[in-house]
Design an enzyme around this catalytic site. Structure first.
Site, short mmCIF file in Angstrom:
data_model
loop_
_atom_site.label_atom_id
_atom_site.label_comp_id
_atom_site.label_asym_id
_atom_site.label_seq_id
_atom_site.Cartn_x
_atom_site.Cartn_y
_atom_site.Cartn_z
N GLU A 60 -13.58 -5.98 9.18
CA GLU A 60 -12.18 -5.77 9.59
C GLU A 60 -12.02 -4.40 10.24
OE1 GLU A 60 -9.56 -4.58 5.91
OE2 GLU A 60 -10.90 -6.23 5.32
N ARG A 119 -10.90 2.91 11.96
CA ARG A 119 -12.12 2.71 11.17
C ARG A 119 -12.52 1.25 11.23
NH1 ARG A 119 -10.76 3.17 5.68
NH2 ARG A 119 -11.65 1.11 5.30
N ASN A 171 -9.30 -1.02 10.72
CA ASN A 171 -8.20 -0.27 10.12
C ASN A 171 -7.66 0.70 11.16
OD1 ASN A 171 -8.65 -0.83 6.94
ND2 ASN A 171 -10.62 -0.62 7.98
N TYR A 186 -10.14 2.97 -5.55
CA TYR A 186 -9.16 3.97 -5.95
C TYR A 186 -9.23 4.42 -7.41
CZ TYR A 186 -7.16 2.43 -1.53
OH TYR A 186 -6.99 2.10 -0.21
N ASP A 237 -15.08 -1.65 9.44
CA ASP A 237 -15.91 -1.97 8.28
C ASP A 237 -16.92 -3.05 8.64
OD1 ASP A 237 -14.34 -0.19 6.88
OD2 ASP A 237 -13.02 -1.74 6.07
N SER A 285 -6.60 -2.57 1.69
CA SER A 285 -6.97 -1.99 0.40
C SER A 285 -7.52 -3.02 -0.58
CB SER A 285 -5.78 -1.24 -0.23
OG SER A 285 -5.46 -0.11 0.54
N GLU A 307 0.81 -1.21 0.00
CA GLU A 307 0.00 0.00 0.00
C GLU A 307 0.85 1.27 0.00
OE1 GLU A 307 -3.72 -0.32 2.50
OE2 GLU A 307 -2.57 -1.97 3.36
N GLY A 357 -6.95 5.40 5.34
CA GLY A 357 -6.55 6.38 4.34
C GLY A 357 -6.87 7.80 4.78
#
Length: 304
Positions: free
Chosen positions: A267, A252, A269, A213, A254, A147, A17, A273
């Protein structure tokens, strides 16, 4: 802003990443500099961490995604250097980066997550039996990547073996999860508080790397269109999931629903980002915080 002293924005690194991290780091650097902070880019790919001491830095904003930056490694190194840093500590980052152990912890404390199997790359397994056990269609992902790198779906034995081989190119551990059909949400956490949820809508089969992205038709709905009760339940679930992994300060979570609307954790984070168009800044904006406000709040938590 002199209270923060000289700030290093860690970005880049060696993970898959890297390019995304460079974009996050430059956005953070621009915001800090615009706020009058003495901030500097620092890429561990080309600079030894010891240069942080030689450069007389006072604290570190971590904007490195994936291995080396989000898995506890750099956090441990910074603790040895006695440098304050943003985000979760060694344990929280290490756990969250490991999707398999993340699921095991969530299951252990009674939080909902889709049924799954863990396969070691190269291991022989009965693909038909795994598919039958997990409902006929599955999501396959490397256990230690972000990602959506190396992820793919499978609904036949041949496709499952191919998907495991693809994920195995990125990791020795591969996670196979029951396929979830419902809407997908993400919830940003800031100072132990859940920000407004975001619903992710993509024309792709799932929210893959291209949808994240490159695609121009991916939709991000914030507000997410949930009832007040459902929004509150989702936020409470996200905060509980974050704390279960020893998350702190910001991150974060999800979440995805099944056909019945039941929520399942996907998951965590710990260094999400941070470009101007990323999800945490989007939720922060809905909450009334500009990108610069958000960056400053994250940096201020290094005081704790």
């Amino acid at each position: 802003m002199s209270q923060f002293g000289k700030v290093a924005v860690l970005m880049g690194g060696r993970s898959a990443e890297r390019q995304i991290s460079l974009k996050s780091g430059m956005a953070v650097l621009k915001a800090l500099a615009g706020a009058g902070i003495d901030a500097h880019a620092f890429d561990p790919f080309s600079q030894p961490l010891n240069d942080l001491l030689d450069g007389h830095f006072d604290r570190v904003f971590i904007a490195m995604h994936g291995r080396g930056g989000e898995d506890g490694q750099v956090q441990g190194a910074l603790e040895l250097l006695d440098l304050p840093y943003t985000g979760s500590g060694v344990l929280g980052c290490a756990l969250a980066m490991d999707k398999a152990r993340t699921k095991q912890i969530w299951q252990g404390v009674g939080l909902p997550t889709a049924s799954s199997r863990i396969i070691t790359s190269g291991q022989e397994f009965d693909a038909e039996a795994v598919l039958a056990e997990l409902g006929g269609k599955v999501m396959v992902k490397p256990a230690h990547e972000g990602s959506s790198i190396g992820m793919s779906s499978a609904s036949s034995a041949a496709h499952l073996k191919a998907a495991v081989a693809t994920a195995g190119m990125f990791d020795t551990q591969v996670l196979i999860e029951r396929w979830l059909n419902g809407p997908e949400y993400t919830v940003a956490i800031l100072q132990d508080q859940a920000l407004p949820a975001i619903r992710l809508k993509t024309s792709h089969e799932f929210y893959d790397y291209e949808a994240k992205y490159q695609s121009t038709d991916t939709e991000y709905l914030c507000p997410a269109g949930l009832s007040a009760a459902d929004e509150s339940a989702l936020q409470e679930l996200a905060v509980a999931a974050f704390k279960a992994l020893d998350g702190r300060n910001w991150g974060r979570i999800d979440v995805m629903c099944d056909d019945n609307g039941d929520m399942f954790l996907l998951e965590a984070n710990m260094v999400p980002g941070m470009t101007e168009k990323s999800l945490v800044p989007m939720a922060a904006k809905q909450h009334g915080l500009s990108f610069t406000d958000l960056v400053l709040r994250i940096l201020a938590q290094t005081e704790a």
